[in-house]
Structures are given as structure tokens and as C-alpha cells.
Design a protein around this motif. Structure first.
Motif, short mmCIF file in Angstrom:
data_model
loop_
_atom_site.label_atom_id
_atom_site.label_comp_id
_atom_site.label_asym_id
_atom_site.label_seq_id
_atom_site.Cartn_x
_atom_site.Cartn_y
_atom_site.Cartn_z
N ASP A 49 0.96 -1.14 0.02
CA ASP A 49 0.04 0.06 -0.22
C ASP A 49 0.88 1.35 0.12
O ASP A 49 0.42 2.29 0.80
CB ASP A 49 -0.95 0.08 1.10
CG ASP A 49 -2.16 -1.12 1.27
OD1 ASP A 49 -2.64 -1.34 -0.03
OD2 ASP A 49 -2.33 -1.63 2.08
N ASN A 50 1.87 1.32 -0.80
CA ASN A 50 2.93 2.22 -1.00
C ASN A 50 3.66 2.68 0.35
O ASN A 50 4.13 3.80 0.52
CB ASN A 50 2.07 3.67 -1.47
CG ASN A 50 3.04 4.22 -2.52
OD1 ASN A 50 3.86 3.69 -3.14
ND2 ASN A 50 2.77 5.61 -2.77
N LEU A 51 3.79 1.87 1.41
CA LEU A 51 4.56 1.91 2.34
C LEU A 51 6.01 1.49 2.21
O LEU A 51 6.11 0.62 1.09
CB LEU A 51 4.03 1.29 3.75
CG LEU A 51 2.68 1.70 4.23
CD1 LEU A 51 2.22 0.72 5.20
CD2 LEU A 51 2.75 3.18 4.82
N THR A 52 6.78 1.71 2.67
CA THR A 52 8.23 0.94 2.64
C THR A 52 8.01 -0.23 3.46
O THR A 52 7.30 -0.17 4.52
CB THR A 52 9.40 2.01 3.39
OG1 THR A 52 9.41 2.08 4.68
CG2 THR A 52 9.32 3.30 2.52
N PRO A 53 8.97 -1.15 3.22
CA PRO A 53 9.10 -2.56 4.22
C PRO A 53 9.44 -2.18 5.44
O PRO A 53 8.89 -2.93 6.22
CB PRO A 53 10.01 -3.21 3.26
CG PRO A 53 10.09 -2.69 1.95
CD PRO A 53 9.78 -1.34 1.78
N VAL A 54 10.41 -0.87 5.76
CA VAL A 54 10.62 -0.82 7.15
C VAL A 54 9.22 -0.05 7.71
O VAL A 54 9.33 -0.68 8.86
CB VAL A 54 11.52 0.38 7.12
CG1 VAL A 54 11.94 0.95 8.38
CG2 VAL A 54 12.91 -0.29 6.51
N LYS A 88 7.48 -1.55 11.13
CA LYS A 88 7.27 -0.82 12.20
C LYS A 88 5.70 -0.75 12.58
O LYS A 88 5.30 -0.78 13.77
CB LYS A 88 7.80 0.69 12.10
CG LYS A 88 9.24 0.97 11.95
CD LYS A 88 9.59 2.26 11.60
CE LYS A 88 9.17 3.33 12.24
NZ LYS A 88 9.72 4.45 11.91
N GLU A 89 4.79 -0.84 11.80
CA GLU A 89 3.52 -0.76 11.75
C GLU A 89 2.99 -2.11 12.29
O GLU A 89 2.24 -2.10 13.41
CB GLU A 89 2.73 -0.29 10.54
CG GLU A 89 1.12 -0.11 10.97
CD GLU A 89 0.46 0.74 9.61
OE1 GLU A 89 -0.73 0.27 9.41
OE2 GLU A 89 1.14 1.45 9.01
N TYR A 90 3.47 -3.04 11.84
CA TYR A 90 3.03 -4.53 12.30
C TYR A 90 3.65 -5.35 13.13
O TYR A 90 3.40 -6.48 13.38
CB TYR A 90 2.40 -5.20 10.83
CG TYR A 90 1.31 -4.53 10.09
CD1 TYR A 90 0.08 -4.55 10.40
CD2 TYR A 90 1.82 -3.69 9.01
CE1 TYR A 90 -0.98 -3.98 9.82
CE2 TYR A 90 0.75 -3.16 8.29
CZ TYR A 90 -0.56 -3.35 8.60
OH TYR A 90 -1.45 -2.68 7.92
N PHE A 149 6.25 -8.03 14.27
CA PHE A 149 6.81 -9.10 13.83
C PHE A 149 6.02 -9.62 12.77
O PHE A 149 6.70 -10.14 11.61
CB PHE A 149 6.73 -10.38 15.11
CG PHE A 149 7.67 -11.45 14.69
CD1 PHE A 149 9.10 -11.56 15.16
CD2 PHE A 149 7.10 -12.63 14.27
CE1 PHE A 149 9.90 -12.48 14.71
CE2 PHE A 149 7.77 -13.68 14.11
CZ PHE A 149 9.29 -13.66 14.31
N ALA A 150 4.77 -9.38 12.73
CA ALA A 150 4.06 -10.04 11.50
C ALA A 150 4.34 -9.07 10.40
O ALA A 150 4.35 -9.75 9.28
CB ALA A 150 2.31 -9.68 12.00
N GLY A 151 4.55 -7.90 10.39
CA GLY A 151 5.18 -7.05 9.53
C GLY A 151 6.48 -7.69 8.81
O GLY A 151 6.60 -7.75 7.60
N LEU A 152 7.24 -8.04 9.59
CA LEU A 152 8.49 -8.64 9.38
C LEU A 152 8.25 -9.92 8.60
O LEU A 152 9.08 -10.05 7.48
CB LEU A 152 9.31 -8.93 10.49
CG LEU A 152 10.86 -9.20 10.43
CD1 LEU A 152 11.62 -8.65 9.58
CD2 LEU A 152 11.53 -9.58 11.72
N LEU A 153 7.46 -10.63 9.11
CA LEU A 153 6.83 -12.05 8.20
C LEU A 153 6.33 -11.62 6.97
O LEU A 153 6.54 -12.35 6.06
CB LEU A 153 5.88 -12.91 9.10
CG LEU A 153 6.57 -13.45 10.35
CD1 LEU A 153 5.41 -14.02 11.14
CD2 LEU A 153 8.03 -14.25 10.00
#
Length: 130
Positions: free
Chosen positions: A101-106, A110-112, A114-118
Motif C-alpha cells: 500500500d505504498n509503504l516502505t518495507p521498514v 514498524k506498523e505491524y 513481527f507480523a510485518g517482518l514476516l
């Protein structure tokens, strides 16, 4: 190997791992706050980051080990996806991505948490056909 020797080897390995991950975060040109977030630390935990840079062992919590493992997996994927373009491989984590959604992977991490890392790791695994 005696228990004390095994403990010492484990501590040395965690120290090497700490320096390796800090070097990677530097290559990705991330702010202190972003580095801390990716490692699951408080946003301004500069002291832990500087200790890791000096080779003090990375925390022994399962969360931190798994985060480091996924970050190294992300790095490996990026190096394999962009073998001729190291700059792109290093900038990718800070580049906006339509898949997120046009966010950076970082930002996703940061937002999600550990789930975001996955999510980021899974996206790259799929991009590589894994």
C-alpha cells in the motif's frame, strides 16, 4: 564440550551475529529508530544498538533471534533478486512499494511488528519463487 565452553561459544556467536546485523542495518541506511524497531527494541534504545555494534551478544530472546534470522533472510533474498544492483538491494527496504500500500518495507515492519517482518520476508520469498 563442557557447559561453560558451550556458553562461551554461544556468546561469541551472538556477538558476531550482533555485529553482522548492525552492519546490514547500516548498509540499509536506516535511522536509529528504524534499526531499533526492526530488532524489536524500544524506538530510542541507542545503548543496545551501540553495544551490538561493539560485538556484545544479541539478546537471547527467541523474538530477537527470529527477527535477526528474518532480516538476514530478507537480505539474502534481495541479494539474489538484484545480483547486479547492490544499491537497489540496499535501498529496497526504504523504498515505497505498491505491494505494501505504498509503504516502505521498514514502515510495514514498524506498523505491524513481527507480523510485518514476516509479511516482508514472505513477499520476497514469493518473488524468488520460494
Amino acid at each position: 564440550m563442557k557447559a561453560a565452553e558451550a556458553e562461551s561459544a554461544s556468546t561469541q556467536d551472538r556477538g558476531s551475529l550482533a555485529m553482522m546485523i548492525m552492519k546490514l542495518l547500516d548498509y540499509w541506511m536506516l535511522s536509529t529508530e528504524d534499526q531499533a524497531a526492526l530488532l524489536g527494541l524500544a524506538p530510542h534504545n541507542r545503548s543496545a544498538l551501540s553495544r551490538y555494534r561493539k560485538g556484545e551478544p544479541i539478546g537471547s530472546s527467541r523474538d530477537q533471534y527470529e527477527r535477526v534470522g528474518h532480516l538476514l533472510g530478507i537480505h539474502k533474498n534481495l541479494r539474489l533478486l538484484f545480483p547486479q544492483n547492490r544499491d537497489l538491494a540496499y535501498k529496497w527496504m526504504s523504498s515505497r512499494n505498491k505491494a505494501f500500500d505504498n509503504l516502505t518495507p521498514v514502515d510495514v515492519i514498524k506498523e505491524y511488528g513481527f507480523a510485518g517482518l514476516l509479511m516482508v520476508r514472505s513477499y520476497l520469498d514469493k518473488a524468488r519463487g520460494q
